[in-house]
Motif scaffolding. Structure first.
Motif, short mmCIF file in Angstrom:
data_model
loop_
_atom_site.label_atom_id
_atom_site.label_comp_id
_atom_site.label_asym_id
_atom_site.label_seq_id
_atom_site.Cartn_x
_atom_site.Cartn_y
_atom_site.Cartn_z
N HIS A 44 0.81 -1.22 0.00
CA HIS A 44 0.00 0.00 0.00
C HIS A 44 0.85 1.28 0.00
O HIS A 44 0.34 2.35 -0.31
CB HIS A 44 -0.95 0.00 1.21
N GLU A 45 2.14 1.17 0.31
CA GLU A 45 3.02 2.34 0.35
C GLU A 45 3.52 2.77 -1.04
O GLU A 45 4.08 3.85 -1.17
CB GLU A 45 4.23 2.07 1.24
N LEU A 46 3.35 1.92 -2.05
CA LEU A 46 3.81 2.29 -3.39
C LEU A 46 3.04 3.49 -3.90
O LEU A 46 1.86 3.68 -3.58
CB LEU A 46 3.66 1.13 -4.35
N THR A 47 3.70 4.30 -4.71
CA THR A 47 3.08 5.48 -5.29
C THR A 47 3.40 5.54 -6.78
O THR A 47 4.40 4.96 -7.24
CB THR A 47 3.60 6.78 -4.61
N PRO A 48 2.56 6.24 -7.55
CA PRO A 48 2.82 6.37 -8.98
C PRO A 48 4.23 6.90 -9.25
O PRO A 48 4.73 7.78 -8.56
CB PRO A 48 1.76 7.36 -9.44
N GLY A 49 4.86 6.29 -10.25
CA GLY A 49 6.21 6.67 -10.64
C GLY A 49 7.29 5.78 -10.08
O GLY A 49 8.40 5.74 -10.61
N LEU B 194 0.00 -6.16 -8.92
CA LEU B 194 0.44 -6.76 -7.67
C LEU B 194 -0.76 -6.69 -6.73
O LEU B 194 -1.34 -5.62 -6.55
CB LEU B 194 1.62 -6.00 -7.08
N ILE B 195 -1.11 -7.82 -6.11
CA ILE B 195 -2.34 -7.87 -5.31
C ILE B 195 -2.06 -8.51 -3.95
O ILE B 195 -1.38 -9.53 -3.85
CB ILE B 195 -3.43 -8.68 -6.04
N THR B 196 -2.63 -7.89 -2.90
CA THR B 196 -2.58 -8.44 -1.55
C THR B 196 -3.84 -8.04 -0.80
O THR B 196 -4.68 -7.30 -1.32
CB THR B 196 -1.32 -7.99 -0.79
N TYR C 152 -9.56 -10.15 6.55
CA TYR C 152 -9.23 -8.99 5.73
C TYR C 152 -10.43 -8.69 4.85
O TYR C 152 -10.97 -9.57 4.19
CB TYR C 152 -7.98 -9.26 4.88
N LEU C 153 -10.84 -7.44 4.84
CA LEU C 153 -12.05 -7.03 4.12
C LEU C 153 -11.76 -6.44 2.75
O LEU C 153 -12.68 -6.28 1.95
CB LEU C 153 -12.83 -6.02 4.97
N ASP C 154 -10.51 -6.09 2.48
CA ASP C 154 -10.15 -5.40 1.25
C ASP C 154 -9.01 -6.10 0.53
O ASP C 154 -8.36 -6.99 1.08
CB ASP C 154 -9.67 -3.97 1.56
N ASN C 155 -8.77 -5.67 -0.69
CA ASN C 155 -7.57 -6.03 -1.45
C ASN C 155 -6.89 -4.75 -1.91
O ASN C 155 -7.56 -3.80 -2.33
CB ASN C 155 -7.89 -6.87 -2.69
N THR C 156 -5.57 -4.70 -1.81
CA THR C 156 -4.76 -3.62 -2.36
C THR C 156 -4.25 -4.09 -3.71
O THR C 156 -3.73 -5.20 -3.82
CB THR C 156 -3.58 -3.29 -1.43
N VAL C 157 -4.42 -3.26 -4.73
CA VAL C 157 -4.00 -3.60 -6.09
C VAL C 157 -3.09 -2.49 -6.63
O VAL C 157 -3.49 -1.32 -6.64
CB VAL C 157 -5.21 -3.79 -7.03
N VAL C 158 -1.89 -2.88 -7.06
CA VAL C 158 -0.96 -1.96 -7.71
C VAL C 158 -1.02 -2.23 -9.20
O VAL C 158 -0.88 -3.37 -9.65
CB VAL C 158 0.48 -2.17 -7.19
N TYR C 159 -1.21 -1.17 -9.97
CA TYR C 159 -1.23 -1.24 -11.43
C TYR C 159 0.08 -0.63 -11.93
O TYR C 159 0.44 0.48 -11.54
CB TYR C 159 -2.37 -0.40 -12.01
N ALA C 160 0.78 -1.35 -12.80
CA ALA C 160 2.05 -0.84 -13.34
C ALA C 160 2.20 -1.28 -14.78
O ALA C 160 1.63 -2.30 -15.20
CB ALA C 160 3.23 -1.35 -12.50
N HIS C 161 2.97 -0.53 -15.55
CA HIS C 161 3.20 -0.87 -16.95
C HIS C 161 4.70 -1.00 -17.24
O HIS C 161 5.51 -0.35 -16.58
CB HIS C 161 2.54 0.14 -17.89
#
Length: 187
Positions: A109-114, A158-160, A171-180
């Motif tokens: 969840h700490e990842l940010t765009p870029g 990336l999913i957790t 756990y009630l949610d999923n965190t999803v990172v989208y990257a290209h």
């Protein structure tokens, strides 16, 4: 007491073409790579450097999860494209382990765009991806098509899990990172 390793629960949908989402980081995609199974995922900004193992689907149609034991590898959903190929490759990791609150993707969840991440492949190429966005979704209802749809360029998800509820120990949610894909080089 630590919660048991959480399942990353989301049914899988038939891939559909994707549209770039709002909040995407403008950077040119790298050219698609030929198919080669992923061996490792590295995300230096959050301390991830782990082996990957293929995972498939469970009988109920949900994606399997990698082992929840400490030090276990992440999972690459083998029915998705291989990281670097055109389409949306899916990599899963636990937010915790069977005996610790600190799993492989604890800090996802700490990842940010870029920011960047690298997937090393069996053909000894390193596919470098740039984060476009990070979203958190409730597991019910989970936006299956948005998360798992195939892109028209090389992408990775990336999913957790997230949103731990101590009362229910779930756990009630999923965190999803989208990257290209933005580049590749010999590993």
């Amino acid at each position: 007491a630590s919660p048991a390793a959480a399942s990353i629960t989301a049914p899988l949908a038939r891939p559909a073409p994707s549209n770039p989402g709002s909040g995407a980081v403008p950077s040119a995609p790298g050219p698609a790579l030929p198919g080669s199974a992923p061996d490792r995922v590295e995300v230096p900004s959050i301390g991830v450097n782990a082996a990957l193992t293929p995972v498939g689907k469970q009988a109920n149609g949900e994606v399997q999860t990698p082992s929840g034991e400490p030090g276990s590898p992440g999972g690459w959903y083998q029915d998705s494209p291989m990281p670097g190929q055109s389409g949306s490759a899916v990599i899963l990791g636990h937010v915790n382990t069977t005996n610790s609150e600190l799993g492989l993707f604890y800090r996802l969840h700490e990842l940010t765009p870029g920011q960047t991440l690298t997937v090393t492949r069996a053909d000894h190429t390193a596919a470098v991806f740039t984060v476009d966005k990070v979203d958190v979704y409730h597991k019910a209802p989970f936006p299956t098509v948005e998360v798992y749809q195939n892109a028209d360029r090389p992408e990775v998800r990336l999913i957790t899990c997230g949103g731990y509820n101590p009362a229910t120990r779930e756990y009630l949610d999923n965190t999803v990172v989208y990257a290209h894909l933005t580049s590749s080089h010999p590993a």
